[in-house]
Design an enzyme around this catalytic site. Structure first.
Site, PDB file in Angstrom:
ATOM      1  N   LYS A 170       0.868  -1.185   0.000  1.00 57.87           N
ATOM      2  CA  LYS A 170       0.000   0.000   0.000  1.00 57.87           C
ATOM      3  C   LYS A 170       0.902   1.232   0.000  1.00 57.87           C
ATOM      4  O   LYS A 170       1.487   1.589   1.021  1.00 57.87           O
ATOM      5  CB  LYS A 170      -0.906   0.049   1.232  1.00 57.87           C
ATOM      6  N   GLU A 245      10.353   2.237   9.984  1.00 61.75           N
ATOM      7  CA  GLU A 245      11.305   3.297   9.596  1.00 61.75           C
ATOM      8  C   GLU A 245      10.539   4.606   9.728  1.00 61.75           C
ATOM      9  O   GLU A 245       9.661   4.887   8.917  1.00 61.75           O
ATOM     10  CB  GLU A 245      11.751   3.120   8.142  1.00 61.75           C
ATOM     11  N   CYS A 279      13.537  12.060   5.744  1.00 64.22           N
ATOM     12  CA  CYS A 279      13.461  11.692   7.160  1.00 64.22           C
ATOM     13  C   CYS A 279      14.790  11.912   7.863  1.00 64.22           C
ATOM     14  O   CYS A 279      14.836  12.171   9.054  1.00 64.22           O
ATOM     15  CB  CYS A 279      13.034  10.242   7.274  1.00 64.22           C
ATOM     16  N   GLU A 379       9.463  17.131  14.006  1.00 64.45           N
ATOM     17  CA  GLU A 379       9.865  16.960  12.610  1.00 64.45           C
ATOM     18  C   GLU A 379       8.985  17.867  11.766  1.00 64.45           C
ATOM     19  O   GLU A 379       7.766  17.713  11.760  1.00 64.45           O
ATOM     20  CB  GLU A 379       9.657  15.498  12.216  1.00 64.45           C
TER      21      GLU A 379
END
Ligand SMILES: NC(=O)c1ccc[n+]([C@@H]2O[C@H](COP(=O)([O-])OP(=O)(O)OC[C@H]3O[C@@H](n4cnc5c(N)ncnc54)[C@H](O)[C@@H]3O)[C@@H](O)[C@H]2O)c1
Length: 477
Positions: A170, A245, A279, A379
């Site tokens: 997905k 992750e 990231c 973040e």
């Protein structure tokens, strides 16, 4: 691509069971470039059944058969590189140059590495009279984000194929075009029916159905820490392996003996690359308090030259951010940074001057940031850098480690031994010394709330393998 509204299940393009749709919007123009279907749990069930059936035979294929398959995939992928790069720019706004030079090649790179690793990977180990065999874990559920779309897909799909697993993917509903292309590539390369299945959809519906599915043995997830938590919680019911992750807030420590002109510029550019949507981006620049004024002047000059522009223009360094949601989130965080007392030395809220359309963000640099401020902790996932001062080396290490995240770190020094020492004290899964690039044969992944898995290279095979001890397997002769 003619299959936007279909899913790829059991080697065929099929109509979805889910009734919903969502537009894929080009963030540079704010216009829809495609419409995809949103699947539901029935689509997931069909894909999982196909993958379970295919596992019976695919898990038994030889190393040589899988090597041949990866070679075929690589040759088809190479043919489609132009299409891949174009799709990435359309779905998430990466500049054409970045798509061609980095985004698309990184996708191909994982197939090439998986092929090399597979050639002499040790699937068996003799320990006394016991044989330890590593076997494919089964049906893998793969969920990916939009920021490096093809890279994220293939660093999961390539090791899954190499180890003999079957899978249901997905991709991000924000950037699903890369995944549709990948399905076409795998189909043309002759990947057996049911080995690779693609269901589009959103996280809470399709993602959750996959994470909790009894027929899925392992989840490999890349995305935000919050969504990763959901995947882990939903996976708990079936005790499946969950490899995560997740996000990051990586520190870039410039020790007092670096060439500031060079390394501040490098740090600013590395943070802004891909519009800050990586990231592992070095989003907290840690510099000696005594050098702060000099650093601010350099960072300001460098950021002023980073002009966000049309992804199709050859000289564009950064494009827009991927979506309206992302744009709004970044604006809110910039405003919060200002409210909390961080000093804007470049950029700031709003669209860049003269831009009225597209999700463009001004490359923004904050100075006088303390590690307690929101812009140092959250973040942001946009072209926003926070510069934080430190007193001495111990203080720098303390600030670098004072975060919930642990994905990457960056250390620069004129004395390589000093940099190596500091690198060993940083609690992250990766550290770059003096601006060294990534290596896709070495493990990629994080400590703490940045995740628990490792992708890339031969370490990336391990999440896809189960271990079996066969006792009494006395070596012959
Ligand atoms: N550590 C890494 O390797 C790495 C690499 C790239 C991106 N990221 C992270 O990804 C994030 C940006 O991507 P994003 O905005 O697409 O993240 P996101 O978490 O919103 O979405 C990622 C994927 O998870 C799905 N998802 C969302 N909620 C879910 C749920 N409850 N259950 C299952 N699936 C769900 C989404 O549909 C999408 O496919 C950032 O936090 C970034 O740091 C991490």
């Amino acid at each position: 691509m003619s299959h936007h509204r279909q899913f790829y299940i059991n080697g065929q393009w099929v109509e979805p069971k889910g009734q919903g749709t969502v537009d894929v919007v080009n963030p540079a123009t704010e216009e829809a470039v495609a419409t995809i279907a949103l699947g539901n749990h029935e689509d997931v069930d069909l894909a999982v059944s196909a993958a379970r059936k295919a596992f019976e035979s695919y898990s038994q294929t030889s190393r040589e058969e899988r090597i041949a398959l990866l070679e075929k995939i690589i040759s088809v992928f190479q043919k489609r590189m132009g299409d891949v790069a174009e799709a990435i720019s359309q779905e998430m706004g990466a500049p054409a140059k970045l798509s061609k030079m980095a985004q698309a090649p990184s996708g191909l790179g994982h197939f090439a590495v998986a092929l090399e690793v597979l050639k002499d990977y040790q699937f068996e180990e003799q320990i006394g009279n016991t044989l330890v065999v590593k076997e494919p874990i089964g049906v893998c559920g793969l969920i990916t984000p939009w920021n490096w779309p093809m890279n994220q897909l293939t660093c999961k799909v390539a090791p899954a194929i190499a180890t003999g697993c079957t899978m249901v993917l997905k991709p991000s509903e924000v950037a699903p075009l890369s995944a549709l292309l990948l399905a076409e590539i795998l189909d043309e390369a002759g990947v057996p029916a049911g080995v690779f299945n693609l269901v589009n959809g959103d996280g809470p519906t399709v993602g959750a159905a996959m994470s909790g599915h009894r027929g899925i043995d392992m989840m490999s997830f890349t995305g935000s820490t919050n969504a990763g938590r959901h995947v882990m919680q939903n996976g708990a019911g079936t005790i499946k392996r969950v490899a995560l992750e997740l996000g990051g807030k990586s520190a870039n420590i410039l020790l007092d003996d670096v060439n500031f002109e060079k390394m501040v510029a490098h740090g600013v550019m590395s943070c802004m690359n891909n519009s800050g949507q990586s990231c592992n981006a070095p989003t907290r620049m840690l510099v000696p308090n005594s050098r702060m004024d000099e650093v601010v002047a350099i960072a300001q000059a460098v950021a002023a030259k980073v002009k966000p522009g049309d992804p199709n223009a050859e000289d564009t360094v950064i494009g827009p951010v991927a979506s309206k949601t992302q744009w709004t989130k970044i604006q809110d965080l910039i405003t919060q940074g200002i409210e909390e007392g961080a000093k804007v030395i470049a950029g700031g809220p709003g669209r860049p001057e003269g831009v009225s359309k597209g999700y463009y963000v001004k490359p923004t640099v904050f100075a006088n940031v303390t590690n307690e401020m929101t812009v140092a902790r959250e973040e942001i996932f946009g072209p926003v850098l926070s510069i934080i001062g430190y007193e001495n080396e111990d203080d720098a290490v303390r600030i670098a480690n004072d975060t919930q995240y642990g994905l990457s770190g960056y250390v620069s020094s004129g004395d390589i031994d000093r940099a190596r020492n500091v690198a060993r004290r940083i609690r992250t899964g990766m550290v770059h010394l003096n601006g060294a690039p990534l290596d896709n044969r070495a493990p990629f992944g994080g400590y703490k709330e940045s995740g628990n898995g490792r992708e890339w290279g031969h370490h990336g095979f391990e999440d896809f393998l189960e271990m079996k001890s066969i006792f009494g397997y006395v070596p012959k002769g």
